[in-house]
Enzyme design. Structure first.
Site, PDB file in Angstrom:
ATOM      1  N   ALA A  69       0.841  -1.200   0.000  1.00 25.83           N
ATOM      2  CA  ALA A  69       0.000   0.000   0.000  1.00 25.83           C
ATOM      3  C   ALA A  69       0.871   1.243   0.000  1.00 25.83           C
ATOM      4  O   ALA A  69       2.029   1.222   0.429  1.00 25.83           O
ATOM      5  CB  ALA A  69      -0.917  -0.004   1.216  1.00 25.83           C
ATOM      6  N   ASP A  70       0.289   2.328  -0.471  1.00 29.94           N
ATOM      7  CA  ASP A  70       0.930   3.630  -0.396  1.00 29.94           C
ATOM      8  C   ASP A  70      -0.150   4.672  -0.158  1.00 29.94           C
ATOM      9  O   ASP A  70      -1.165   4.680  -0.852  1.00 29.94           O
ATOM     10  CB  ASP A  70       1.702   3.956  -1.677  1.00 29.94           C
ATOM     11  CG  ASP A  70       2.557   5.189  -1.482  1.00 29.94           C
ATOM     12  OD1 ASP A  70       3.519   5.126  -0.699  1.00 29.94           O
ATOM     13  OD2 ASP A  70       2.245   6.224  -2.085  1.00 29.94           O
ATOM     14  N   THR A  71       0.080   5.512   0.844  1.00 34.42           N
ATOM     15  CA  THR A  71      -0.887   6.555   1.189  1.00 34.42           C
ATOM     16  C   THR A  71      -0.270   7.917   0.932  1.00 34.42           C
ATOM     17  O   THR A  71       0.867   8.167   1.325  1.00 34.42           O
ATOM     18  CB  THR A  71      -1.305   6.439   2.671  1.00 34.42           C
ATOM     19  OG1 THR A  71      -1.906   5.157   2.872  1.00 34.42           O
ATOM     20  CG2 THR A  71      -2.298   7.530   3.051  1.00 34.42           C
TER      21      THR A  71
END
Length: 190
Positions: A69-71
């Site tokens: 994931a990447d936020t």
């Protein structure tokens, strides 16, 4: 219910969210360059980096399911990553103060050599923060490991966020409802 899960994230918040979901997983970290092409839009950036992180596992998994994931935080078209210093964190929080911004998380699930990527977007409305409040938060909570220089689950979220539209857990770092739904669909379709 699910095959063995690898969470490719050192984020304690993502790890805690998976634990709260009662998912069995192990953490495996790989160094990945998180740069991206400049022409991408914010939602595309989050997906691109999440996929890039998953590709680091191309050769090393067979029957396991990998979650990456990447936020990112976006305000007025500007991407706010993780701050490089306390001063940078103060600058970011001052920019967010009294305004609406978006938190965008890209998630990639690698399973049986196939990539399934999705994003989630939440709108966050900060009330106007004083300089003293921003300084207090940065000194006490050291938010240098967080996109946008804040954690919604910390003091600043409790006193400074007026409302959100969208997933709370997305703002924490992983849209859990959407992730669970996607995992269920992927495993059932196999």
């Amino acid at each position: 219910m699910f095959p063995p899960i690898i969470l490719a994230s050192k984020s304690p918040r993502r790890q805690e969210l998976l634990k709260l979901m009662n998912l069995d997983f192990r953490v495996v970290l790989k160094d990945v360059d998180e740069s991206y092409p400049e022409h991408l839009q914010p939602e595309e950036i989050a997906r691109y980096i999440a996929e890039k992180k998953a590709h680091a596992f191309d050769e090393s998994v067979t029957n396991e399911l990998v979650i990456t994931a990447d936020t990112i935080v976006c305000i007025d078209g500007q991407i706010l990553g993780k701050p490089s210093s306390e001063e940078h964190a103060v600058t970011m929080l001052s920019l967010l103060s009294g305004k609406k911004h978006q938190v965008i998380t890209g998630v990639c699930i690698l399973y049986k050599q196939r990539y399934h990527t999705f994003t989630d977007i939440s709108d966050v409305y900060f009330r106007k923060l004083t300089e003293e409040q921003i300084q207090y938060y940065v000194k006490k909570y050291q938010p240098l490991d967080k996109a946008g220089a804040y954690g919604i689950q910390e003091w600043i979220g409790l006193v400074g966020i007026e409302k959100i539209n969208g997933s709370y857990t997305n703002i924490v770092g992983l849209p859990t409802e959407k992730l669970y739904r996607e995992l269920s669909v992927l495993v059932v379709s196999e």
